[in-house]
Design a protein around this motif. Structure first.
Motif, PDB file in Angstrom:
ATOM      1  N   SER A   1     -12.316  15.179 -47.571  1.00  0.00           N
ATOM      2  CA  SER A   1     -11.809  17.243 -48.041  1.00  0.00           C
ATOM      3  C   SER A   1     -12.758  17.895 -47.400  1.00  0.00           C
ATOM      4  O   SER A   1     -11.730  19.196 -47.667  1.00  0.00           O
ATOM      5  CB  SER A   1     -13.281  16.966 -49.396  1.00  0.00           C
ATOM      6  N   VAL A   2     -13.386  17.710 -46.561  1.00  0.00           N
ATOM      7  CA  VAL A   2     -13.442  18.499 -45.112  1.00  0.00           C
ATOM      8  C   VAL A   2     -12.139  18.869 -44.594  1.00  0.00           C
ATOM      9  O   VAL A   2     -11.471  19.986 -44.137  1.00  0.00           O
ATOM     10  CB  VAL A   2     -14.809  18.358 -44.372  1.00  0.00           C
ATOM     11  N   LEU A   3     -11.842  17.981 -43.782  1.00  0.00           N
ATOM     12  CA  LEU A   3     -10.429  18.088 -42.759  1.00  0.00           C
ATOM     13  C   LEU A   3      -8.966  18.014 -43.594  1.00  0.00           C
ATOM     14  O   LEU A   3      -8.688  18.533 -43.385  1.00  0.00           O
ATOM     15  CB  LEU A   3      -9.750  15.820 -42.489  1.00  0.00           C
ATOM     16  N   ALA A   4      -9.836  18.114 -45.100  1.00  0.00           N
ATOM     17  CA  ALA A   4      -8.544  18.870 -45.965  1.00  0.00           C
ATOM     18  C   ALA A   4      -7.636  20.812 -45.930  1.00  0.00           C
ATOM     19  O   ALA A   4      -7.174  20.610 -46.165  1.00  0.00           O
ATOM     20  CB  ALA A   4      -8.029  17.968 -47.243  1.00  0.00           C
ATOM     21  N   GLU A   5      -8.376  20.848 -45.351  1.00  0.00           N
ATOM     22  CA  GLU A   5      -8.479  22.084 -44.807  1.00  0.00           C
ATOM     23  C   GLU A   5      -8.058  22.847 -43.380  1.00  0.00           C
ATOM     24  O   GLU A   5      -7.782  23.462 -43.783  1.00  0.00           O
ATOM     25  CB  GLU A   5     -10.074  22.672 -44.843  1.00  0.00           C
TER      26      GLU A   5
END
Length: 178
Positions: free
Chosen positions: A95-99
């Motif tokens: 979820s964090v890396l999807a940014e």
């Protein structure tokens, strides 16, 4: 004996190709958000009467995008934690890396500012170029998102125009505040 063309349905191939090429909604959201963020930052960092420092400005744009992406991704983690059992999982890290599209969207602005560091143009010109680039890119992202959603070209261009309006408002505010 059947021909290979008889076995492959063209509509299924086209549908799979479109699905493979379709960016996820999160990427579109983050890309538009990153462009708006980069435009607002580059306009705010270009203060009239101050010594031009495009290098530190480029660094601030990049660091702010990284912090914003991490904060937005972490907000997703908090929301998941509130609705689930609270255990840390790899999906939360994803979820964090999807940014990443948010950070990727500011890279052209950073590159334009770094071109000013190299002496290719003045910082004021770099700011104007970055604002113009981001405004045109907002049109492209908006039109692409609408096309991805299945809208026709006229509707997609209207959607792109509305996204582009955000960039024009930032350009207008930048001009008025100087």
């Amino acid at each position: 004996m059947s021909d290979r063309a008889d076995r492959v349905r063209p509509e299924n191939v086209a549908r799979r190709w479109i699905e493979w090429r379709r960016p996820p909604e999160q990427s579109l959201f983050s890309g538009v958000y990153g462009l708006v963020l980069a435009s607002a930052l580059v306009a705010a960092l270009d203060a009239t009467g101050e010594k031009a420092e495009p290098g530190p400005d480029a660094l601030w744009v990049l660091l702010t995008a990284l912090a914003s992406g991490a904060a937005h991704g972490y907000a997703h983690v908090i929301a998941q934690r509130a609705s689930d059992d609270g255990a840390a999982t790899t999906s939360r890290l994803r979820s964090v890396l999807a940014e990443w599209p948010l950070v990727a969207a500011v890279l052209p602005t950073v590159g334009i500012l770094l071109a000013a560091v190299a002496g290719w143009w003045a910082e004021a010109t770099a700011v104007d170029a970055a604002l113009l680039f981001n405004t045109v890119a907002l049109f492209g992202w908006g039109a692409w998102a609408a096309r991805t959603a299945g809208h026709g070209w006229p509707s997609s261009c209207r959607a792109g125009g509305l996204d582009m309006l955000i960039g024009l408002v930032i350009i207008g505010a930048n001009a008025l505040l100087k």
